[in-house]
Design a protein around this motif. Structure first.
Motif, PDB file in Angstrom:
ATOM      1  N   TYR A 182       0.855  -1.181   0.000  1.00  0.00           N
ATOM      2  CA  TYR A 182       0.000   0.000   0.000  1.00  0.00           C
ATOM      3  C   TYR A 182       0.899   1.241   0.000  1.00  0.00           C
ATOM      4  O   TYR A 182       1.644   1.470   0.943  1.00  0.00           O
ATOM      5  CB  TYR A 182      -0.909  -0.002   1.232  1.00  0.00           C
ATOM      6  CG  TYR A 182      -1.771   1.225   1.359  1.00  0.00           C
ATOM      7  CD1 TYR A 182      -2.760   1.489   0.414  1.00  0.00           C
ATOM      8  CD2 TYR A 182      -1.602   2.117   2.395  1.00  0.00           C
ATOM      9  CE1 TYR A 182      -3.558   2.615   0.520  1.00  0.00           C
ATOM     10  CE2 TYR A 182      -2.400   3.239   2.511  1.00  0.00           C
ATOM     11  CZ  TYR A 182      -3.377   3.482   1.577  1.00  0.00           C
ATOM     12  OH  TYR A 182      -4.172   4.599   1.677  1.00  0.00           O
TER      13      TYR A 182
ATOM     14  N   ASP B 131      -4.038   3.432  -5.650  1.00  0.00           N
ATOM     15  CA  ASP B 131      -4.520   2.483  -6.649  1.00  0.00           C
ATOM     16  C   ASP B 131      -5.301   3.166  -7.770  1.00  0.00           C
ATOM     17  O   ASP B 131      -6.337   2.675  -8.216  1.00  0.00           O
ATOM     18  CB  ASP B 131      -5.376   1.402  -5.975  1.00  0.00           C
ATOM     19  CG  ASP B 131      -5.549   0.170  -6.859  1.00  0.00           C
ATOM     20  OD1 ASP B 131      -4.670  -0.077  -7.715  1.00  0.00           O
ATOM     21  OD2 ASP B 131      -6.567  -0.522  -6.713  1.00  0.00           O
TER      22      ASP B 131
ATOM     23  N   SER C 282     -10.465   5.318 -11.745  1.00  0.00           N
ATOM     24  CA  SER C 282     -10.917   4.707 -10.498  1.00  0.00           C
ATOM     25  C   SER C 282      -9.761   4.674  -9.510  1.00  0.00           C
ATOM     26  O   SER C 282      -8.598   4.838  -9.891  1.00  0.00           O
ATOM     27  CB  SER C 282     -11.443   3.294 -10.746  1.00  0.00           C
ATOM     28  OG  SER C 282     -10.391   2.451 -11.155  1.00  0.00           O
TER      29      SER C 282
ATOM     30  N   GLN D   1      -8.844   4.397  -4.834  1.00  0.00           N
ATOM     31  CA  GLN D   1      -9.263   4.302  -3.433  1.00  0.00           C
ATOM     32  C   GLN D   1      -8.929   5.609  -2.719  1.00  0.00           C
ATOM     33  O   GLN D   1      -7.864   6.181  -2.939  1.00  0.00           O
ATOM     34  CB  GLN D   1      -8.512   3.168  -2.720  1.00  0.00           C
ATOM     35  CG  GLN D   1      -8.864   1.788  -3.198  1.00  0.00           C
ATOM     36  CD  GLN D   1     -10.223   1.357  -2.707  1.00  0.00           C
ATOM     37  OE1 GLN D   1     -10.608   1.601  -1.570  1.00  0.00           O
ATOM     38  NE2 GLN D   1     -10.976   0.713  -3.575  1.00  0.00           N
ATOM     39  N   SER D   2      -9.831   6.058  -1.867  1.00  0.00           N
ATOM     40  CA  SER D   2      -9.587   7.196  -0.984  1.00  0.00           C
ATOM     41  C   SER D   2      -9.547   6.655   0.433  1.00  0.00           C
ATOM     42  O   SER D   2     -10.227   5.684   0.748  1.00  0.00           O
ATOM     43  CB  SER D   2     -10.722   8.223  -1.065  1.00  0.00           C
ATOM     44  OG  SER D   2     -10.844   8.731  -2.353  1.00  0.00           O
ATOM     45  N   ARG D   3      -8.755   7.279   1.287  1.00  0.00           N
ATOM     46  CA  ARG D   3      -8.704   6.874   2.693  1.00  0.00           C
ATOM     47  C   ARG D   3      -8.657   8.110   3.569  1.00  0.00           C
ATOM     48  O   ARG D   3      -7.880   9.036   3.335  1.00  0.00           O
ATOM     49  CB  ARG D   3      -7.484   6.025   2.981  1.00  0.00           C
ATOM     50  CG  ARG D   3      -7.393   5.658   4.465  1.00  0.00           C
ATOM     51  CD  ARG D   3      -6.224   4.764   4.764  1.00  0.00           C
ATOM     52  NE  ARG D   3      -6.184   4.499   6.180  1.00  0.00           N
ATOM     53  CZ  ARG D   3      -5.116   4.677   6.944  1.00  0.00           C
ATOM     54  NH1 ARG D   3      -3.986   5.097   6.412  1.00  0.00           N
ATOM     55  NH2 ARG D   3      -5.148   4.417   8.224  1.00  0.00           N
TER      56      ARG D   3
ATOM     57  N   PHE E  19     -11.758   3.461   4.256  1.00  0.00           N
ATOM     58  CA  PHE E  19     -11.472   3.491   2.827  1.00  0.00           C
ATOM     59  C   PHE E  19     -12.771   3.632   2.058  1.00  0.00           C
ATOM     60  O   PHE E  19     -13.826   3.197   2.522  1.00  0.00           O
ATOM     61  CB  PHE E  19     -10.806   2.184   2.381  1.00  0.00           C
ATOM     62  CG  PHE E  19      -9.372   2.067   2.756  1.00  0.00           C
ATOM     63  CD1 PHE E  19      -8.372   2.443   1.879  1.00  0.00           C
ATOM     64  CD2 PHE E  19      -9.011   1.562   3.993  1.00  0.00           C
ATOM     65  CE1 PHE E  19      -7.041   2.323   2.219  1.00  0.00           C
ATOM     66  CE2 PHE E  19      -7.683   1.438   4.347  1.00  0.00           C
ATOM     67  CZ  PHE E  19      -6.697   1.819   3.458  1.00  0.00           C
TER      68      PHE E  19
ATOM     69  N   GLY F 170     -13.929   3.380  -2.261  1.00  0.00           N
ATOM     70  CA  GLY F 170     -13.567   3.312  -3.670  1.00  0.00           C
ATOM     71  C   GLY F 170     -14.286   4.398  -4.448  1.00  0.00           C
ATOM     72  O   GLY F 170     -15.387   4.796  -4.087  1.00  0.00           O
TER      73      GLY F 170
END
Length: 165
Positions: free
Chosen positions: A40, A53, A70, A72-74, A113, A115
């Motif tokens: 990660y 990603d 597309s 991922q957000s965190r 997280f 998406g």
């Protein structure tokens, strides 16, 4: 997401990873072969907001090229983030803007997280890079993160025609 607790190599040099699920006890670790694990490596945007990603999607339908992005957000903080919307700008090789794409706004609890997928846009021939930024609301204040630039490697053109089913 897994948290690595230990790594071991066998006689053949194959790596094994002992890990636990993110946010769970390490009392009963999982044992996974290292070839199944992807590191990660997020990009820190601002205020504890990470993005990772990120992938650009190119689709050919009825002779027209469509793009979307597309990833991922965190939310790496304990505070919830509301109305988190990813804004993507497709760029030409000269850095000129070609199109702007946005994801649907989402909420992110603390240490959570989410998406995202942007809307599709037609055209944009010659996309060489894209920039990402996030507009979000934290503690009732709307913020815009700095932009992150992602350059694309030249890939051989392989057209994929989508058929209607």
């Amino acid at each position: 997401m897994l948290v690595v607790r230990a790594m071991a190599t066998g006689d053949s040099g194959a790596g094994w990873v002992e890990a636990s699920k993110f946010g769970q006890s390490a009392a009963a670790p999982l044992r996974i072969h290292g070839s199944f694990v992807e590191r990660y490596e997020p990009m820190l945007l601002a205020d504890g907001l990470e993005i990772s990603d990120c992938r650009i999607h190119r689709m050919l339908r009825s002779g027209q090229t469509y793009y979307s992005v597309s990833g991922q957000s965190r939310n790496a903080t304990g505070q919830p983030i509301a109305r988190c919307e990813v804004v993507c700008r497709l760029l030409s090789g000269a850095g000129e803007p070609l199109a702007e794409l946005k994801s649907a706004p989402m909420g992110l609890a603390g240490d959570a997280f989410g998406g995202f997928v942007t809307a599709q846009v037609a055209g944009g021939a010659g996309v060489a890079a894209f920039s990402l930024s996030v507009r979000y609301e934290k503690a009732g204040v709307t913020n815009d993160s700095p932009q992150v630039l992602v350059s694309l490697r030249p890939m051989p053109e392989v057209p994929h025609e989508r058929t209607a089913n």
